[in-house]
Design an enzyme around this catalytic site. Structure first.
Site, PDB file in Angstrom:
ATOM      1  N   GLU A   1       0.827  -1.115  -0.089  1.00 26.07           N
ATOM      2  CA  GLU A   1      -0.041  -0.185   0.098  1.00 26.07           C
ATOM      3  C   GLU A   1       0.864   1.222  -0.206  1.00 26.07           C
ATOM      4  OE1 GLU A   1      -2.066  -0.141   3.646  1.00 26.07           O
ATOM      5  OE2 GLU A   1      -2.635  -2.265   3.356  1.00 26.07           O
TER       6      GLU A   1
ATOM      7  N   LYS B   1       2.287   4.448   1.511  1.00 26.11           N
ATOM      8  CA  LYS B   1       2.734   5.137   2.762  1.00 26.11           C
ATOM      9  C   LYS B   1       2.395   6.650   2.797  1.00 26.11           C
ATOM     10  CE  LYS B   1       6.047   5.092   6.369  1.00 26.11           C
ATOM     11  NZ  LYS B   1       5.715   6.480   6.920  1.00 26.11           N
TER      12      LYS B   1
ATOM     13  N   ASP C   1       2.089  10.371   3.736  1.00 24.46           N
ATOM     14  CA  ASP C   1       3.000  11.228   4.540  1.00 24.46           C
ATOM     15  C   ASP C   1       1.987  12.358   4.996  1.00 24.46           C
ATOM     16  OD1 ASP C   1       5.193  12.147   5.651  1.00 24.46           O
ATOM     17  OD2 ASP C   1       5.994  13.178   3.761  1.00 24.46           O
TER      18      ASP C   1
ATOM     19  N   TYR D   1      -6.558   3.207   6.768  1.00 21.77           N
ATOM     20  CA  TYR D   1      -5.800   2.054   6.484  1.00 21.77           C
ATOM     21  C   TYR D   1      -5.712   0.702   7.214  1.00 21.77           C
ATOM     22  CZ  TYR D   1      -1.971   4.893   8.318  1.00 21.77           C
ATOM     23  OH  TYR D   1      -1.430   5.623   9.080  1.00 21.77           O
TER      24      TYR D   1
ATOM     25  N   LYS E   1      11.103   2.900   1.933  1.00 25.77           N
ATOM     26  CA  LYS E   1      10.983   4.422   1.670  1.00 25.77           C
ATOM     27  C   LYS E   1      11.507   4.566   0.178  1.00 25.77           C
ATOM     28  CE  LYS E   1      10.309   6.501   5.817  1.00 25.77           C
ATOM     29  NZ  LYS E   1      10.452   7.939   6.258  1.00 25.77           N
TER      30      LYS E   1
ATOM     31  N   CYS F   1      32.588  41.411   5.716  1.00 24.67           N
ATOM     32  CA  CYS F   1      31.354  40.805   5.486  1.00 24.67           C
ATOM     33  C   CYS F   1      30.429  41.410   4.135  1.00 24.67           C
ATOM     34  CB  CYS F   1      30.300  41.640   6.566  1.00 24.67           C
ATOM     35  SG  CYS F   1      28.615  41.373   6.488  1.00 24.67           S
TER      36      CYS F   1
ATOM     37  N   CYS G   1      27.976  44.539   5.366  1.00 20.45           N
ATOM     38  CA  CYS G   1      28.344  45.564   5.805  1.00 20.45           C
ATOM     39  C   CYS G   1      29.641  46.151   5.828  1.00 20.45           C
ATOM     40  CB  CYS G   1      27.958  45.600   7.519  1.00 20.45           C
ATOM     41  SG  CYS G   1      28.851  44.614   8.415  1.00 20.45           S
TER      42      CYS G   1
ATOM     43  N   CYS H   1      30.345  37.292  10.577  1.00 24.40           N
ATOM     44  CA  CYS H   1      30.469  38.981  10.711  1.00 24.40           C
ATOM     45  C   CYS H   1      30.420  39.611  12.229  1.00 24.40           C
ATOM     46  CB  CYS H   1      29.113  39.618   9.951  1.00 24.40           C
ATOM     47  SG  CYS H   1      28.691  41.235  10.303  1.00 24.40           S
TER      48      CYS H   1
ATOM     49  N   CYS I   1      25.119  44.835  11.926  1.00 21.93           N
ATOM     50  CA  CYS I   1      25.117  44.761  10.445  1.00 21.93           C
ATOM     51  C   CYS I   1      23.814  44.601  10.022  1.00 21.93           C
ATOM     52  CB  CYS I   1      25.742  43.282  10.346  1.00 21.93           C
ATOM     53  SG  CYS I   1      25.692  42.725   8.548  1.00 21.93           S
TER      54      CYS I   1
HETATM   55  S1  IVH Z   1      -0.096   0.487   8.888  1.00 24.67           S
HETATM   56  C1  IVH Z   1       0.738  -1.477  13.011  1.00 24.67           C
HETATM   57  N1  IVH Z   1      -0.399   1.622   6.727  1.00 24.67           N
HETATM   58  O1  IVH Z   1       3.469   5.437   8.816  1.00 24.67           O
HETATM   59  C2  IVH Z   1       0.635  -0.868  11.453  1.00 24.67           C
HETATM   60  N2  IVH Z   1       0.790   2.898   8.255  1.00 24.67           N
HETATM   61  O2  IVH Z   1       6.160   5.260  10.076  1.00 24.67           O
HETATM   62  C3  IVH Z   1       0.345   0.445  11.666  1.00 24.67           C
HETATM   63  N3  IVH Z   1       1.402   5.104   7.532  1.00 24.67           N
HETATM   64  O3  IVH Z   1       2.551   5.063  12.186  1.00 24.67           O
HETATM   65  C4  IVH Z   1       0.614   1.172  10.490  1.00 24.67           C
HETATM   66  N4  IVH Z   1       0.691   4.992   5.607  1.00 24.67           N
HETATM   67  O4  IVH Z   1       1.293   6.436  10.740  1.00 24.67           O
HETATM   68  C5  IVH Z   1       0.112   1.857   7.994  1.00 24.67           C
HETATM   69  N5  IVH Z   1      -0.682   2.538   4.601  1.00 24.67           N
HETATM   70  C6  IVH Z   1      -0.192   2.519   5.656  1.00 24.67           C
HETATM   71  C7  IVH Z   1       0.478   3.888   6.189  1.00 24.67           C
HETATM   72  C8  IVH Z   1       1.054   4.010   7.361  1.00 24.67           C
HETATM   73  C9  IVH Z   1       1.191   5.783   6.457  1.00 24.67           C
HETATM   74  C10 IVH Z   1       2.105   5.942   8.879  1.00 24.67           C
HETATM   75  C11 IVH Z   1       1.369   5.323  10.051  1.00 24.67           C
HETATM   76  C12 IVH Z   1       2.637   4.649  10.784  1.00 24.67           C
HETATM   77  C13 IVH Z   1       3.824   5.212  10.180  1.00 24.67           C
HETATM   78  C14 IVH Z   1       4.909   4.615  10.423  1.00 24.67           C
END
Ligand code: IVH
Length: 734
Positions: free
Chosen positions: A114, A116, A118, A225, A313, A411, A414, A435, A440
């Site tokens: 899935e 992730k 931000d 999620y 990541k 600088c 100044c 400086c 300044c």
């Molecule tokens: S599952 C026990 N799924 O990333 C598992 N987390 O860096 C719990 N996050 O604390 C998380 N997208 O806040 C899950 N598709 C996703 C996510 C996700 C973002 C976040 C979440 C987690 C953090 C960890």
């Protein structure tokens, strides 16, 4: 690495990681990229493993980043909210799979992959299908109750569609779309306000606002999620959960993959990378989760993260362009820093023409020369940075950079004297040019901008441009001079040129004046921080503000003098000990004298430690003490204090006298006849008490109003005192 070196590095890393975790999770204004943070944390985790004798249960490597802030009620999660371990390459991902095969004794493992997201993690509770609560992750077992703020999110249904469990915690992420982020920043730019850095921090900062009407003005979004506590259980796998989330009518991720084995997972991660930039939310990785709930349970979790899921990541976006020149910026402390002037290039939704080069050493270390092709990276937040050069493609005539020569030894703003100083570069101590002229123009403008920034006095409306203009016209020398600038002067201030004027305007000026007047009432800690006293950062200012009543008291602080005295005594103790090897006593008589002196020193240190220095944190060390006392005794420091006095600005410290509620914990429930909930909480906190979200045996009083519910019942059950508003006000003293 020797033991002593390891110990020192671990202590160093712990301090850095804790600092950056605080900035990211609690304050939503990180100073380093996620990747740099992860690197620090990983180095720490590795060292802790290698040197178990220095392990510490309280290390950031073993707990989730705490996001709790003041002003919210704390609520316990029914099921702990965990974090995820990160991986950065295929090998680490395969190691995750191999661990699970061993643990579960089968190689037939199915996963979901899935995006992730931000954003900011949140847990929603629905009872019998009704939305009842939203809580941040907090420190994992309990978080901040942000229900009122989350309730402003338009796309979140109040009722689950179809059959719903009796109680369910549904977890997800709050985020801000790029479009909403840009709308907000355009609005702020028009009002001359400081711009927000990125959607993630803006979303996190918004949810942590106390006032829901302010939150409602910004469009936040949410995606769900994962599942916490659920009674009765409804799903047997992550794919079923994904479908259930949609069936309940909740926003879900735009796409996920159900795969078998790690090869397929790896392929899905690649596909996701191609798609993710089209999603409504920012993504910085993929999450791989074991699909089967039974297997998840069997795999279990550490204190910090599940063993059945992992984050992968992606590499941050980067681009290649040419370094045209290096210019020098002078900051509020006078440090000269190099800035890369680039051939404009498109990167992560914006055009980049300038990037930071950190410092001279960094330029040399990365072998970056003017004229080089360079790779720049935008790590999600902060300022874009130059990552590396390509020496193999270096054009003839590319020049090495020498900062001192580039500025002709003075600088650039100044023309004042510059000197070599040691600075903390974030990744250790380095040297920089500074400086030396406190007056300044660049330093003045930097200090004025900082004075008005959100972290300091929050005088909104005064951004970099206005600050530079006020200083250029000599309307402001020291930040407090801002109070002498009239509304008319501000309104007619020309921020453009004579040919193309751009006036600040009546509306902006009025706002600025209102904000500056409101700042008069801010406490000593804010003012102290805002005045850019050398070595006094935010947390030091807070600690000093709690221990002094006024600037006058601070300028002549008995406490700071005691800190210096303690340091001097410790130094003497170390240097002139009776058995000192570096400086051995000349004869027996001196040895005896030193023994007597040591006893005296120990007595004095003990008296200091249990007296004036009792409970003083390490934030307030000799360096801070010396520079604070020196600053207020110096000509610029005296000048500042005189100006504040003339303006009638006398900020007060938050010295905590023990109040009537010291040691007492309150739980609030129901609607009070006259007080708003926040007002009651304020009174409790002001009188030294605490406010908690749930009733336990430790609760001192339950303050109950109309339509009090289960908390009242619980209080009666446990025999906790229940009081009404009238009685509460009597206790609080009116
Ligand atoms: S599952 C026990 N799924 O990333 C598992 N987390 O860096 C719990 N996050 O604390 C998380 N997208 O806040 C899950 N598709 C996703 C996510 C996700 C973002 C976040 C979440 C987690 C953090 C960890």
């Amino acid at each position: 690495m020797t033991l002593a070196e390891a110990k020192k590095r671990i202590a160093d890393l712990r301090q850095q990681v804790a600092h950056h975790a605080e900035l990211y999770y609690r304050q939503a204004r990180p100073e380093i990229s996620d990747r740099e943070y992860d690197q620090l944390e990983r180095e720490l985790a590795d060292l802790e493993q290698q040197f178990p004798q220095f392990a510490d249960a309280d290390s950031q490597t073993r707990k989730v980043g705490d996001d709790r802030v003041q002003g919210f009620k704390e609520v316990a999660h029914r099921q702990k909210m965990l974090s995820l371990d990160n991986t950065y390459n295929e090998e680490e991902l395969r190691a995750f799979h191999a661990r699970l095969i061993k643990l579960l004794e089968t190689d037939d493992l199915r996963y979901t992959v899935e995006p992730k997201i931000d954003g900011l993690a949140v847990s929603l509770t629905y009872e019998n299908g009704e939305f009842v609560r939203a809580v941040t992750r907090g420190k994992g077992d309990k978080g901040d109750d942000v229900t009122a703020n989350v309730a402003t999110i338009g796309m979140l249904p109040r009722r689950l569609r179809g059959p719903a469990p009796r109680i369910v915690e549904i977890r997800g992420e709050i985020y801000m779309t790029q479009a909403e982020f840009e709308r907000l920043n355009a609005e702020r730019a028009a009002a001359g306000e400081e711009l927000y850095a990125n959607p993630r921090n803006t979303a996190a900062g918004t949810i942590k606002q106390i006032d829901p009407t302010e939150v409602a003005k910004r469009k936040l979004s949410i995606v769900l999620y994962s599942l916490g506590y659920c009674e009765p259980a409804v799903v047997r796998s992550q794919t079923e959960l994904q479908e259930q989330i949609r069936a309940w009518g909740l926003p879900a991720v735009e796409k996920y993959w159900a795969v078998r084995g790690i090869d397929e997972a790896w392929a899905a991660i690649g596909e996701l990378d191609q798609l993710r930039r089209t999603f409504a939310y920012g993504t910085d990785g993929a999450v791989v989760k074991l699909n089967d709930v039974e297997q998840q349970r069997a795999a279990g979790a550490t204190d910090k993260s599940p063993r059945w899921a992992i984050a992968y990541k992606y590499k941050p976006d980067s681009a290649r362009t040419r370094l045209k020149a290096i210019t020098i910026q002078v900051g509020k402390t006078g440090i000269l820093s190099p800035v890369a002037e680039l051939e404009p290039v498109h990167l992560s939704l914006s055009t980049i023409a300038r990037a930071t080069l950190h410092n001279e050493e960094e330029i040399r270390r990365k072998d970056i020369r003017i004229g080089d092709l360079v790779e720049i990276e935008r790590a999600g937040e902060v300022i874009p940075a130059v990552l590396r050069s390509f020496p193999e493609e270096r054009p003839a005539g590319a020049r090495e950079f020498d900062l001192f020569a580039a500025v002709g030894g003075k600088c650039p703003v100044c023309a004042g004297r510059i000197a070599r100083v040691e600075v903390d570069t974030g990744s250790g101590v380095g040297a920089a040019w500074k400086c030396q002229n406190y007056d300044c123009r660049a330093q003045r403008a930097g200090r004025l901008g900082f004075f008005c920034s959100r972290r300091a006095l929050a005088i909104d409306g005064l951004g970099e441009t206005v600050a530079a203009k006020l200083v250029e016209l000599e309307l402001v020398k020291d930040p407090p001079d801002l109070y002498d600038v009239t509304l008319e002067t501000l309104a007619t201030l020309n921020l453009g040129t004579t040919e193309e004027p751009r006036v600040f305007g009546e509306k902006n000026a009025t706002k600025l004046v209102a904000a500056r007047e409101a700042a008069r009432a801010l406490p000593l800690e804010k003012w102290l921080y805002a005045l850019s006293v050398p070595d006094v950062g935010e947390s030091t200012a807070r600690e000093l503000g709690r221990r002094h009543r006024t600037f006058a008291e601070l300028a002549d602080s008995a406490l700071l003098k005691a800190v210096l005295e303690k340091a001097a005594l410790e130094e003497e103790r170390e240097r002139d000990g009776p058995a000192s090897k570096k400086n051995p006593p000349k004869d027996e008589a001196e040895k005896e004298r030193r023994k007597t002196r040591r006893v005296a020193i120990d007595g004095e240190l003990k008296a200091l430690g249990s007296g004036i220095l009792l409970g003083v944190p390490s934030d307030i060390g000799p360096a801070v003490a010396a520079s604070t006392l020196e600053f207020f005794a110096s000509a610029p420091g005296k000048r500042l204090l005189a100006k504040l006095a003339r303006l009638g600005i006398d900020p007060q410290g938050t010295v905590q006298a023990a109040g009537v509620f010291t040691g007492k914990t309150f739980v609030l429930t129901g609607t009070l006849p006259t007080l708003k909930r926040e007002e009651a909480e304020q009174k409790i906190l002001a009188a030294g008490g605490k406010v908690s979200g749930s009733v336990s045996k430790k609760t001192s009083y339950v303050l109950a109003g109309a339509e009090a519910g289960s908390k009242l019942e619980k209080a009666r059950e446990l025999g906790v005192s229940v009081i009404e508003e009238a009685e509460f006000l009597r206790m609080a003293g009116g």
